[in-house]
Design an enzyme around this catalytic site. Structure first.
Site, short mmCIF file in Angstrom:
data_model
loop_
_atom_site.label_atom_id
_atom_site.label_comp_id
_atom_site.label_asym_id
_atom_site.label_seq_id
_atom_site.Cartn_x
_atom_site.Cartn_y
_atom_site.Cartn_z
N CYS A 121 1.36 -1.18 -0.19
CA CYS A 121 -0.57 -0.07 0.05
C CYS A 121 0.75 1.28 0.03
O CYS A 121 1.35 1.53 -1.26
CB CYS A 121 -1.14 0.02 1.02
N GLU A 130 -0.97 -8.98 5.50
CA GLU A 130 -0.67 -9.29 6.69
C GLU A 130 -2.24 -8.91 7.91
O GLU A 130 -1.88 -9.47 8.53
CB GLU A 130 -0.31 -8.07 6.99
N HIS A 135 -2.77 -5.14 1.43
CA HIS A 135 -2.67 -5.72 2.97
C HIS A 135 -2.77 -7.14 3.23
O HIS A 135 -3.66 -7.83 3.59
CB HIS A 135 -3.28 -5.37 3.98
N1 GLN Z 1 -3.37 6.30 0.90
C1 GLN Z 1 -2.55 6.12 1.41
C2 GLN Z 1 -1.09 6.73 1.34
O1 GLN Z 1 -1.24 7.78 -0.17
C3 GLN Z 1 -1.95 4.70 1.63
C4 GLN Z 1 -2.75 3.68 2.43
C5 GLN Z 1 -2.29 2.39 2.70
O2 GLN Z 1 -1.26 2.64 3.03
N2 GLN Z 1 -3.24 1.77 3.47
O3 GLN Z 1 -0.06 7.03 1.28
#
Ligand code: GLN
Length: 210
Positions: free
Chosen positions: A84, A180, A178
């Site tokens: 992410c 995890e 994610h």
């Molecule tokens: N929206 C977040 C970003 O731009 C990422 C979200 C996440 O890591 N769950 O960093």
């Protein structure tokens, strides 16, 4: 012959869901250590960059003097897995970063942040992933998507609408979701495989001469 002990894997611990990644790595028998400074980074043979807020992790990585050492480790072939926000940090290009936002880079991709809109901020889905024989339970939280990939990038998973959400390029692995959070450990296992492959090939010991 290299004897393979437990690999020591770092989790970048500036912000985000560090603990879940430590748990996933430990469940696989790896030694997981929190990385907050360059001296800690120097002790690990692989790194996880967790989810969180990419602009915050970016800012803290620069403040703590970690951006350049992580770039150098990636250039040296160290395996890294970003989830992410971690995927955003590994992207060479961010389509819509906040003003001044930088990435560490390494993956020849362009990412779009918060790509699934505010209506469906978060969702969970079963995802087919190249190389895995059963689907992954994937949790997306204000997730990015990959909107462009370079020729060296392998796409590992896409959503039904075509959005690319998992990629690999050499020793770098990134997922927009994610694993995890649902106890899914196969991506971490892949990271450990990449670490083992690198150690067997002797690259780590050869260092600059390699
Ligand atoms: N929206 C977040 C970003 O731009 C990422 C979200 C996440 O890591 N769950 O960093």
């Amino acid at each position: 012959m290299v004897t393979s002990g437990m690999p020591r894997v770092g989790v970048l611990a500036l912000q985000g869901d560090v603990r879940e990644h430590v748990r996933s790595l430990e469940a696989l028998g790896a030694e997981a250590v929190a990385v907050r400074r360059p001296a800690e980074l120097a002790t690990v043979s692989g790194l996880v960059i967790p989810g969180g807020e990419s602009s915050v992790i970016d800012k803290l990585a620069r403040t703590f003097g970690l951006q350049q050492p992580i770039r150098a480790a990636i250039a040296d072939g160290m395996p890294v897995y970003g989830t992410c926000a971690g995927l955003i940090l590994l992207a060479d290009r961010i389509a819509d970063g906040i003003r001044g936002q930088e990435s560490v880079g390494g993956l020849d991709i362009t990412v779009q942040r918060n790509a699934f809109g505010s209506q469906i901020d978060s969702f969970e889905t079963q995802l087919e992933v190249a190389g895995f024989d059963t689907p992954v339970s994937a949790t997306f939280i204000r997730a990015p998507r990959v909107v462009q990939t370079g020729p060296e990038v392998d796409v590992l998973a896409s959503l039904p609408d075509g959005a690319i959400v998992a990629v690999r390029q050499g020793a770098l692995l990134g997922t927009a979701f994610h694993p995890e959070m649902s106890g899914e450990t196969r991506f971490h296992e892949l990271l450990l495989d990449l670490i083992a492959a690198r150690e067997l090939s002797g690259c780590r010991d050869v260092g600059a001469a390699g």
